[in-house]
Write an enzyme that holds these catalytic residues in place. Sequence first.
Site, PDB file in Angstrom:
ATOM      1  N   HIS A  14       0.866  -1.171   0.062  1.00  0.00           N
ATOM      2  CA  HIS A  14      -0.047  -0.095  -0.016  1.00  0.00           C
ATOM      3  C   HIS A  14       0.938   1.212  -0.017  1.00  0.00           C
ATOM      4  CE1 HIS A  14      -0.436   0.459   4.712  1.00  0.00           C
ATOM      5  NE2 HIS A  14       0.910   0.459   4.176  1.00  0.00           N
ATOM      6  N   HIS A  41       3.523  -5.173   3.772  1.00  0.00           N
ATOM      7  CA  HIS A  41       3.502  -5.836   5.223  1.00  0.00           C
ATOM      8  C   HIS A  41       3.064  -7.028   5.025  1.00  0.00           C
ATOM      9  CE1 HIS A  41       3.977  -1.794   7.111  1.00  0.00           C
ATOM     10  NE2 HIS A  41       2.966  -1.317   6.243  1.00  0.00           N
ATOM     11  N   ASP A  79      -4.814 -10.746  -0.392  1.00  0.00           N
ATOM     12  CA  ASP A  79      -3.395 -11.355  -0.214  1.00  0.00           C
ATOM     13  C   ASP A  79      -2.802 -10.922  -1.724  1.00  0.00           C
ATOM     14  OD1 ASP A  79      -1.363 -12.857   0.735  1.00  0.00           O
ATOM     15  OD2 ASP A  79      -1.997 -14.589  -0.326  1.00  0.00           O
ATOM     16  N   HIS A  80      -1.363 -10.543  -1.671  1.00  0.00           N
ATOM     17  CA  HIS A  80      -0.639 -10.416  -2.689  1.00  0.00           C
ATOM     18  C   HIS A  80      -1.288  -9.189  -3.606  1.00  0.00           C
ATOM     19  CE1 HIS A  80       1.315 -13.716  -1.374  1.00  0.00           C
ATOM     20  NE2 HIS A  80       2.572 -13.229  -2.115  1.00  0.00           N
TER      21      HIS A  80
HETATM   22  N1  LIG Z   1      -2.677   5.044  12.863  1.00  0.00           N
HETATM   23  C1  LIG Z   1      -1.953   4.556  12.015  1.00  0.00           C
HETATM   24  N2  LIG Z   1      -0.683   4.897  11.891  1.00  0.00           N
HETATM   25  C2  LIG Z   1      -0.002   4.386  11.005  1.00  0.00           C
HETATM   26  C3  LIG Z   1      -0.231   3.185  10.143  1.00  0.00           C
HETATM   27  C4  LIG Z   1      -1.652   3.068  10.179  1.00  0.00           C
HETATM   28  O1  LIG Z   1      -2.128   1.955   9.651  1.00  0.00           O
HETATM   29  N3  LIG Z   1      -2.336   3.475  11.222  1.00  0.00           N
HETATM   30  N4  LIG Z   1       0.577   2.813   9.232  1.00  0.00           N
HETATM   31  C5  LIG Z   1       1.773   3.357   9.092  1.00  0.00           C
HETATM   32  C6  LIG Z   1       2.675   2.591   8.064  1.00  0.00           C
HETATM   33  O2  LIG Z   1       1.982   1.939   6.954  1.00  0.00           O
HETATM   34  C7  LIG Z   1       3.442   1.416   8.577  1.00  0.00           C
HETATM   35  O3  LIG Z   1       2.592   0.377   9.249  1.00  0.00           O
HETATM   36  C8  LIG Z   1       4.289   2.209   9.819  1.00  0.00           C
HETATM   37  O4  LIG Z   1       5.473   1.153   9.481  1.00  0.00           O
HETATM   38  P1  LIG Z   1       6.828   1.559  11.020  1.00  0.00           P
HETATM   39  O5  LIG Z   1       6.444   2.750  11.376  1.00  0.00           O
HETATM   40  O6  LIG Z   1       8.100   1.223  10.206  1.00  0.00           O
HETATM   41  O7  LIG Z   1       6.016   0.305  11.828  1.00  0.00           O
HETATM   42  P2  LIG Z   1       7.058  -0.582  12.619  1.00  0.00           P
HETATM   43  O8  LIG Z   1       6.474  -1.117  13.533  1.00  0.00           O
HETATM   44  O9  LIG Z   1       7.838  -1.516  11.640  1.00  0.00           O
HETATM   45  O10 LIG Z   1       8.119   0.654  13.138  1.00  0.00           O
HETATM   46  P3  LIG Z   1       9.135   0.445  14.520  1.00  0.00           P
HETATM   47  O11 LIG Z   1       9.524   1.859  14.620  1.00  0.00           O
HETATM   48  O12 LIG Z   1      10.357  -0.279  13.891  1.00  0.00           O
HETATM   49  O13 LIG Z   1       8.480  -0.046  15.463  1.00  0.00           O
HETATM   50  C9  LIG Z   1       2.206   4.128   9.974  1.00  0.00           C
HETATM   51  N5  LIG Z   1       1.402   4.651  10.821  1.00  0.00           N
HETATM   52 ZN   LIG Z   2       2.280   0.296   5.741  1.00  0.00          ZN
END
Ligand SMILES: Nc1nc2c(c(=O)[nH]1)N=C([C@H](O)[C@H](O)COP(=O)(O)OP(=O)(O)OP(=O)(O)O)CN2
Ligand SMILES: [Zn+2]
Length: 135
Positions: A14, A41, A79-80
């Site tokens: 996405h 993801h 999925d995918h």
């Molecule tokens: N309220 C939301 N905030 C965020 C979403 C969401 O869906 N709802 N999504 C994202 C990004 O798509 C992604 O999921 C965030 O990735 P990241 O910040 O890298 O998350 P990690 O858990 O891998 O990060 P760490 O810092 O390593 O824990 C962002 N925000």
């Molecule tokens: Zn994301």
Amino acid sequence: MIYVTRREVFSASHRLFNPELSDEENEIIFDKCNNYNGHGHNYVLEVVVAGEVNPRTGYVIDLKKLKKIIIENVIKKVDHKNLNLDVDFLKGKIPTAENIAIGIWEQLEDKIEEGELYSVKLYETENNYVEYKGK
Ligand SMILES: Nc1nc2c(c(=O)[nH]1)N=C([C@H](O)[C@H](O)COP(=O)(O)OP(=O)(O)OP(=O)(O)O)CN2
Ligand SMILES: [Zn+2]
């Protein structure tokens, strides 16, 4: 009341952006998640059904049946896939974990005939998840 959970996983890509905002605003709000070509993801989905135990079967709902319902109505659609472009129930939505979970709830709500849908939990990363329990 007892709660029965089925876990499924799916992989999808996405890009988080709001087409009504400027490039600059999107960059400020969504940062790396606004990457033009997207990112992916491995989502973990947990669907919880609540109900009473049927004394004839010992089940609230047969977990094999719940698995089929989730695969047919959700997993095959996401999925995918590119969540911005490929998924009918996310058309016009920013594919955040919140909006995906709400969309999944709406796909499943009417399909559960034994017990009732209690929650949809969606893990986007190991550390980030949302849970939706309906309106
Ligand atoms: N309220 C939301 N905030 C965020 C979403 C969401 O869906 N709802 N999504 C994202 C990004 O798509 C992604 O999921 C965030 O990735 P990241 O910040 O890298 O998350 P990690 O858990 O891998 O990060 P760490 O810092 O390593 O824990 C962002 N925000
Ligand atoms: Zn994301």
